[in-house]
Design a protein around this motif. Sequence first.
Motif: not given
Lengths: 248, 298
Positions: A94, A98-101, B169, B172-173, B176, B179, B290
């Motif tokens: 993407p 959009l990594v998992f920070p 995951a 976190d986001n 994504t 995806l 963060t």
Amino acid sequence: MALPQTQVGATDMLSVSNLTTSYGLIKALNDVSLVAKEGQVTCILGPNGAGKTTLMFTLAGILKPVSGSVQFDGIEIAGLGAPKVLQSGLSLVPENRLVFPLMSVRDNLMAGAYLRHRSKRIEVENDLEKMYERFPVLKQREEQNAGTLSGGEQQMLALARALMSRPKMLLLDEPSVGLAPKIVDEIFAIITQVKSEGMSIVLVEQNAIKALQVADHFYFLDQGRVSFNGNPNELENEDVIRRAYLGQ
Amino acid sequence: MEFLQTSLDGILFGSAYALLALGFSLIFGIMKRINLAYGSSLLLGSAIAVWVNEHIGLGPLGLFLVTITAAALVNIYVERLCFCPHVGKTGVTASMIASFAIWMQLDEISSQLLPQRTHEFPGIEIGSVEIFNLYLRGDQILNLWIAIIAISALFLILRCTRFGLLLRASADNPETAKLLGANVSRIGIVTFAIAGFLGGTSAFLILSSDGHVTPLFGLWSTIKGLVAMMLGGVGSLVGAVLGGLLLGFLEAHTTNLFGAEYRDISTFGILFLVLILRPGGLMGVAHYRTDRLAHERI
């Protein structure tokens, strides 16, 4: 609309016909047709708001198209949803990485192979080692949180994460966005390398000059429609950009 | 010696608060939404278990299993009704208000199930132990062990399994994670089920050491869970455990010093202090610096 003519030789990996996607009443993609061939880089160019990211999201199954069809490797994937599209071998990197920070680099990569974990544990571990060989910087930062990586490293991580699902085709959405010119060169070198290993790629870019250097074929998207397409060798880069952005 | 004894009592009881806070924190961490019906789900789970116990009779183990299973099922019902339809949309307030409405419904069902206000919740009778002049109630030591096992199981699932990877995951986001092939609808169900198991365990521990259950338990456990979670740091699982233990510790000492009637006032006072000095809670600050996504969603 007839399918556009492309080079003969390679077989069609992805063929999109008359695809329309809407956000409410607004048509973000309007009757888009295109073909991406096996082992080639197909580039989608276009200004902001042309529908490039919408196209990527629709192909990856995040957005459901209103009408049209998407044939990928012989099966119809339009409207299947992201998990099934990924399983069929189409993987999206993407925009903005959009990594998992808050997860480690290693966990990010493992999440990329999520659908393969149960059946192919050992194969996944091997693939992880291969990714570390290809991107040594990720090996160095294996236990670090992904949010602490630089922009270029995050882009490499996002690319490696997508490769962890062993895709047949990669969708790259603006891999150069927000990166320094030197890093952009590095990223494009990696794209060229991945291509030389036989990967089929659909590349969305705003950086048209860079993109046309690696592309085998390009489509120009404007206000949700394909305005023209061609082969980078047939046209001078300047001509493409002039026609595209200045409408000549 | 008295200080040690009080601290120990507080921490033993705090282990049950830690489980409550973990359930809240898990839901908040993964769905980015507050579930106000959480305490009432646990009340209804316990009410179902007590109802079954009064009609056919259950041993302590049976009572425990029915409590956690019922709590998990009620939690899934709440998820399907209040949270599932809003996932991926900006339905943060909608979910919260819907969960408030369900809270009323669950409390009402519980009152119907247990018509008189107080019902017996049979505990486990174990004698107390004395070590170095410190008295420990046997059932509370058992409670501590159950809490430790439940917390370890949760952390093992999150750290070492494929599904745990996916849960982290999504926390976190979420976009994504989708995806990468995550089934968002299933994640919601499993998150709420796990939170139900944790909360059900907590409800069993608290109610069995009290010996009875009243309809007030729903509101009580929502407040205790929320306070423990806020003390520890919103959305942080380690923080939730610490917050729970700390809440138990503080309550035991304030009860000892000022009497039971000032317990809640002192606890809330300390919560306000913590929130003024560290707005993210004890473990929350580093987390939130963060976590841009979570920031935007609150």
